[in-house]
Write a protein that holds these residues in place. Structure first.
Motif, PDB file in Angstrom:
ATOM      1  N   ILE A  45     -32.727  -2.740 -33.685  1.00 24.90           N
ATOM      2  CA  ILE A  45     -33.163  -1.374 -34.008  1.00 24.90           C
ATOM      3  C   ILE A  45     -31.956  -0.471 -34.253  1.00 24.90           C
ATOM      4  O   ILE A  45     -31.891   0.256 -35.247  1.00 24.90           O
ATOM      5  CB  ILE A  45     -34.032  -0.799 -32.858  1.00 24.90           C
ATOM      6  CG1 ILE A  45     -35.399  -1.482 -32.844  1.00 24.90           C
ATOM      7  CG2 ILE A  45     -34.196   0.721 -32.997  1.00 24.90           C
ATOM      8  CD1 ILE A  45     -36.308  -1.076 -31.696  1.00 24.90           C
ATOM      9  N   VAL A  46     -30.971  -0.548 -33.357  1.00 22.93           N
ATOM     10  CA  VAL A  46     -29.811   0.349 -33.450  1.00 22.93           C
ATOM     11  C   VAL A  46     -29.034   0.122 -34.756  1.00 22.93           C
ATOM     12  O   VAL A  46     -28.734   1.072 -35.481  1.00 22.93           O
ATOM     13  CB  VAL A  46     -28.874   0.146 -32.230  1.00 22.93           C
ATOM     14  CG1 VAL A  46     -27.489   0.713 -32.507  1.00 22.93           C
ATOM     15  CG2 VAL A  46     -29.474   0.798 -30.987  1.00 22.93           C
ATOM     16  N   PHE A  47     -28.721  -1.127 -35.067  1.00 24.66           N
ATOM     17  CA  PHE A  47     -27.865  -1.349 -36.228  1.00 24.66           C
ATOM     18  C   PHE A  47     -28.642  -1.249 -37.545  1.00 24.66           C
ATOM     19  O   PHE A  47     -28.063  -0.929 -38.574  1.00 24.66           O
ATOM     20  CB  PHE A  47     -27.064  -2.648 -36.074  1.00 24.66           C
ATOM     21  CG  PHE A  47     -26.115  -2.546 -34.904  1.00 24.66           C
ATOM     22  CD1 PHE A  47     -25.110  -1.580 -34.893  1.00 24.66           C
ATOM     23  CD2 PHE A  47     -26.264  -3.350 -33.780  1.00 24.66           C
ATOM     24  CE1 PHE A  47     -24.261  -1.427 -33.798  1.00 24.66           C
ATOM     25  CE2 PHE A  47     -25.412  -3.212 -32.684  1.00 24.66           C
ATOM     26  CZ  PHE A  47     -24.407  -2.255 -32.690  1.00 24.66           C
ATOM     27  N   ASP A  48     -29.956  -1.474 -37.503  1.00 25.91           N
ATOM     28  CA  ASP A  48     -30.776  -1.186 -38.688  1.00 25.91           C
ATOM     29  C   ASP A  48     -30.800   0.323 -38.929  1.00 25.91           C
ATOM     30  O   ASP A  48     -30.682   0.784 -40.065  1.00 25.91           O
ATOM     31  CB  ASP A  48     -32.192  -1.734 -38.511  1.00 25.91           C
ATOM     32  CG  ASP A  48     -33.152  -1.224 -39.597  1.00 25.91           C
ATOM     33  OD1 ASP A  48     -32.770  -1.240 -40.780  1.00 25.91           O
ATOM     34  OD2 ASP A  48     -34.276  -0.802 -39.256  1.00 25.91           O
ATOM     35  N   ALA A  49     -30.919   1.099 -37.845  1.00 25.56           N
ATOM     36  CA  ALA A  49     -30.927   2.565 -37.996  1.00 25.56           C
ATOM     37  C   ALA A  49     -29.553   3.054 -38.455  1.00 25.56           C
ATOM     38  O   ALA A  49     -29.464   3.960 -39.292  1.00 25.56           O
ATOM     39  CB  ALA A  49     -31.332   3.225 -36.676  1.00 25.56           C
ATOM     40  N   PHE A  50     -28.508   2.444 -37.940  1.00 29.51           N
ATOM     41  CA  PHE A  50     -27.159   2.844 -38.363  1.00 29.51           C
ATOM     42  C   PHE A  50     -26.968   2.546 -39.851  1.00 29.51           C
ATOM     43  O   PHE A  50     -26.399   3.337 -40.599  1.00 29.51           O
ATOM     44  CB  PHE A  50     -26.097   2.117 -37.528  1.00 29.51           C
ATOM     45  CG  PHE A  50     -24.693   2.575 -37.838  1.00 29.51           C
ATOM     46  CD1 PHE A  50     -24.328   3.900 -37.653  1.00 29.51           C
ATOM     47  CD2 PHE A  50     -23.735   1.693 -38.326  1.00 29.51           C
ATOM     48  CE1 PHE A  50     -23.037   4.343 -37.954  1.00 29.51           C
ATOM     49  CE2 PHE A  50     -22.451   2.129 -38.628  1.00 29.51           C
ATOM     50  CZ  PHE A  50     -22.096   3.453 -38.442  1.00 29.51           C
ATOM     51  N   VAL A  62     -24.287  -3.741 -47.377  1.00 28.10           N
ATOM     52  CA  VAL A  62     -24.698  -5.143 -47.384  1.00 28.10           C
ATOM     53  C   VAL A  62     -24.676  -5.598 -45.935  1.00 28.10           C
ATOM     54  O   VAL A  62     -23.644  -5.552 -45.268  1.00 28.10           O
ATOM     55  CB  VAL A  62     -23.747  -6.029 -48.216  1.00 28.10           C
ATOM     56  CG1 VAL A  62     -24.258  -7.470 -48.231  1.00 28.10           C
ATOM     57  CG2 VAL A  62     -23.612  -5.486 -49.624  1.00 28.10           C
ATOM     58  N   MET A  63     -25.845  -5.972 -45.443  1.00 28.64           N
ATOM     59  CA  MET A  63     -25.967  -6.313 -44.029  1.00 28.64           C
ATOM     60  C   MET A  63     -26.381  -7.779 -43.863  1.00 28.64           C
ATOM     61  O   MET A  63     -27.274  -8.262 -44.547  1.00 28.64           O
ATOM     62  CB  MET A  63     -27.017  -5.406 -43.397  1.00 28.64           C
ATOM     63  CG  MET A  63     -27.167  -5.599 -41.911  1.00 28.64           C
ATOM     64  SD  MET A  63     -28.338  -4.344 -41.328  1.00 28.64           S
ATOM     65  CE  MET A  63     -28.390  -4.751 -39.612  1.00 28.64           C
ATOM     66  N   ILE A 105     -38.301  -2.607 -38.190  1.00 26.42           N
ATOM     67  CA  ILE A 105     -36.912  -2.993 -38.487  1.00 26.42           C
ATOM     68  C   ILE A 105     -36.884  -3.625 -39.879  1.00 26.42           C
ATOM     69  O   ILE A 105     -37.630  -4.564 -40.145  1.00 26.42           O
ATOM     70  CB  ILE A 105     -36.393  -4.010 -37.440  1.00 26.42           C
ATOM     71  CG1 ILE A 105     -36.378  -3.372 -36.054  1.00 26.42           C
ATOM     72  CG2 ILE A 105     -35.012  -4.541 -37.832  1.00 26.42           C
ATOM     73  CD1 ILE A 105     -36.236  -4.372 -34.923  1.00 26.42           C
ATOM     74  N   ARG A 106     -36.057  -3.080 -40.744  1.00 25.76           N
ATOM     75  CA  ARG A 106     -35.982  -3.646 -42.100  1.00 25.76           C
ATOM     76  C   ARG A 106     -35.203  -4.951 -42.061  1.00 25.76           C
ATOM     77  O   ARG A 106     -34.225  -5.068 -41.323  1.00 25.76           O
ATOM     78  CB  ARG A 106     -35.260  -2.673 -43.034  1.00 25.76           C
ATOM     79  CG  ARG A 106     -36.087  -1.464 -43.388  1.00 25.76           C
ATOM     80  CD  ARG A 106     -35.424  -0.618 -44.460  1.00 25.76           C
ATOM     81  NE  ARG A 106     -34.037  -1.001 -44.709  1.00 25.76           N
ATOM     82  CZ  ARG A 106     -33.146  -0.237 -45.324  1.00 25.76           C
ATOM     83  NH1 ARG A 106     -33.484   0.956 -45.758  1.00 25.76           N
ATOM     84  NH2 ARG A 106     -31.918  -0.636 -45.504  1.00 25.76           N
ATOM     85  N   PRO A 107     -35.591  -5.935 -42.867  1.00 26.08           N
ATOM     86  CA  PRO A 107     -34.797  -7.165 -42.900  1.00 26.08           C
ATOM     87  C   PRO A 107     -33.381  -6.867 -43.397  1.00 26.08           C
ATOM     88  O   PRO A 107     -33.175  -5.933 -44.160  1.00 26.08           O
ATOM     89  CB  PRO A 107     -35.540  -8.055 -43.900  1.00 26.08           C
ATOM     90  CG  PRO A 107     -36.873  -7.436 -44.093  1.00 26.08           C
ATOM     91  CD  PRO A 107     -36.728  -5.974 -43.791  1.00 26.08           C
TER      92      PRO A 107
END
Ligand code: ZN
Length: 467
Positions: A45-50, A62-63, A105-107
């Motif tokens: 959640i945190v790094f998707d939001a970031f 690009v994640m 959460i986005r892929p």
């Protein structure tokens, strides 16, 4: 200017990506041998939001988030169940996506699996052997020589001398030095294996992230993220292998989220039950779980308890009630307001919070302040201000944090529960006919408190359960 706390330098730094306008980030994902719990969901959640915030600030991101699909825990569980380890891992990858989706959460752009990168892993290990950083044992294991990499300990702040005291060699290992760690493990009986220049075996844990991240993002990239429990040894080892292999800086910024703590002496069965994402979402809803996680700074520990989640659920309900109250007042499609100085100030404030090492608690507090403003504006009939507050909550800030951005979750109760609610509605309608509105209203309010919302329509009273 975005500033982030870099675990490597142990201070907040200005964020300057390696390639202007682009951010390449790698987040360590789960080992897939069971359903994920809220602790696993926190970095997701945190790094998707970031990442959403970086996009909001105009970066192209690009994640990459990997799945560890070969590992002792997976093999042991598969052997216990008498199933193929690959099949077990694939099952839980599918379950992961289901849970992640339920949390909004986005892929990532890429979700590599270890077993798809065995060739790249073998190439990396071979390069490390060729450069003298790694060696093969007579058993067919390959180890990384920690002492050959002088910067070892730089990320975690650990000193070689301190590590030696705690290091030990397990029976059957032929390490030259107790500090060395496995890059490749020789195959044991009843374990999956791949052919390699060192015989049949499988990758060690750390090497997979080095191989997958550099293959997909390049030898150097911007952000490497994960839970703080991964700093040592996992990330220290990833960094050592990668930088020894390429001679270049591996990740420029290292971001780590804090852990989730269970409140109370030990985890009770019911607490353990709702700690599973699936059960937590069913009991409290997506927005409440996201609020629970984002209302604390990502580097702080969070306490997990049923009471805290109930509070978050109530806060979310208050927010949705204001949003829906506004939506009901507007019979037309809700327009985009003209941005004025008040809105621009709000946007500046939002960015100021999140620019400062992704201070989501401040941003969340601002959203809840706007909910108050929205209610106040509606109470006083200031439709223009209400529209502006609504727009900021629902369309500007909500989508960045994944709060109040999707539709409200509505669940249909079934069976006896549903019949009981119908019964209460019948009694309430009888009370209304007899003009005993105090009792009628009390039934409506008490039901609303437990999340059952009544809607009086021409055809009769309808109800829905909201989270
Ligand atoms: Zn990793």
């Amino acid at each position: 200017m975005i500033r982030i706390y870099n675990t490597l330098s142990k201070k907040k730094e200005d964020f300057v990506p390696l390639k202007e306008g682009w951010v390449r980030m790698y987040v360590c994902g789960p080992t897939v041998y069971g359903l994920i719990h809220v602790g696993n969901a926190r970095p997701a959640i945190v790094f998707d939001a970031f990442r959403r915030y970086l996009e909001y600030r105009g970066y192209k991101v690009v994640m990459v988030q990997n799945f560890t699909d070969i590992d002792d825990k997976i093999i042991n569980k598969a052997n216990d169940l008498g199933v193929n380890p690959q099949k077990l891992a694939d099952t839980f990858i599918a379950e992961y996506f289901r849970d992640a989706h339920s949390l909004g959460i986005r892929p990532a752009n890429f979700h590599p699996k270890t077993t798809d990168y065995v060739k790249e892993i073998i190439d990396t290990v071979q390069k490390l052997i060729d450069k003298g950083y790694a060696y093969k044992t007579p058993y067919g294991d390959v180890y990384f020589s920690v002492r050959k990499f002088p910067k070892y300990g730089e990320l975690s702040g650990k000193k070689i001398e301190d590590l030696i005291a705690g290091a030990r060699v397990e029976p059957g290992e032929e390490k030259k030095d107790p500090l060395d760690f496995a890059l490749w493990k020789a195959a044991k009986a009843s374990e999956p294996w791949w052919e390699s220049p060192w015989g049949k075996g499988r990758p060690g844990w750390h090497i997979e992230c080095s191989a997958m991240s550099t293959t997909l993002l390049g030898e150097s990239f911007d952000i490497h993220a994960g839970g703080e429990d991964l700093i040592f040894p996992h990330h220290e080892n990833e960094k050592a292998q990668s930088e020894a292999c390429t001679g270049k800086i591996f990740a420029k910024y290292w971001m780590h989220n804090g852990m989730i703590r269970m409140v109370g002496e030990k985890m009770s069965k019911s607490l353990g039950n709702i700690f599973l994402v699936r059960n937590a979402v069913a009991a409290f809803g997506r927005d409440a779980i996201r609020l629970f996680i984002l209302s604390k700074h990502y580097r702080s520990p969070i306490d997990f308890s049923e009471e805290i989640l109930i509070d978050n659920k109530k806060a979310v309900r208050r927010g949705w009630e204001a949003i829906e109250r506004f939506e009901k007042r507007m019979n037309v499609e809700i327009p985009v307001p003209k941005y004025d100085s008040w809105m621009n100030e709000q946007i500046e404030k939002f960015k100021e919070s999140l620019d400062d090492d992704f201070n989501t608690p401040e941003a969340v507090a601002q959203i809840f302040n706007l909910i108050k403003e929205l209610n106040k504006a509606m109470d006083s009939g200031d439709e223009d201000k209400a529209l502006k507050a609504y727009h900021l909550i629902k369309r500007e800030f909500g989508p960045v944090l994944g709060l109040f951005d999707l539709s409200r979750e509505i669940k249909r109760l079934e069976g006896k529960e549903s019949k009981l609610i119908d019964l209460l509605i019948d009694i309430r309608n009888k009370m209304r006919k007899e003009k005993r509105f105090d009792i009628a209203d009390e039934i409506r309010d008490k039901l609303s408190e437990i999340g059952i919302i009544l809607k009086d329509k021409k055809e009769g009273t309808e109800w829905e359960e909201v989270k």
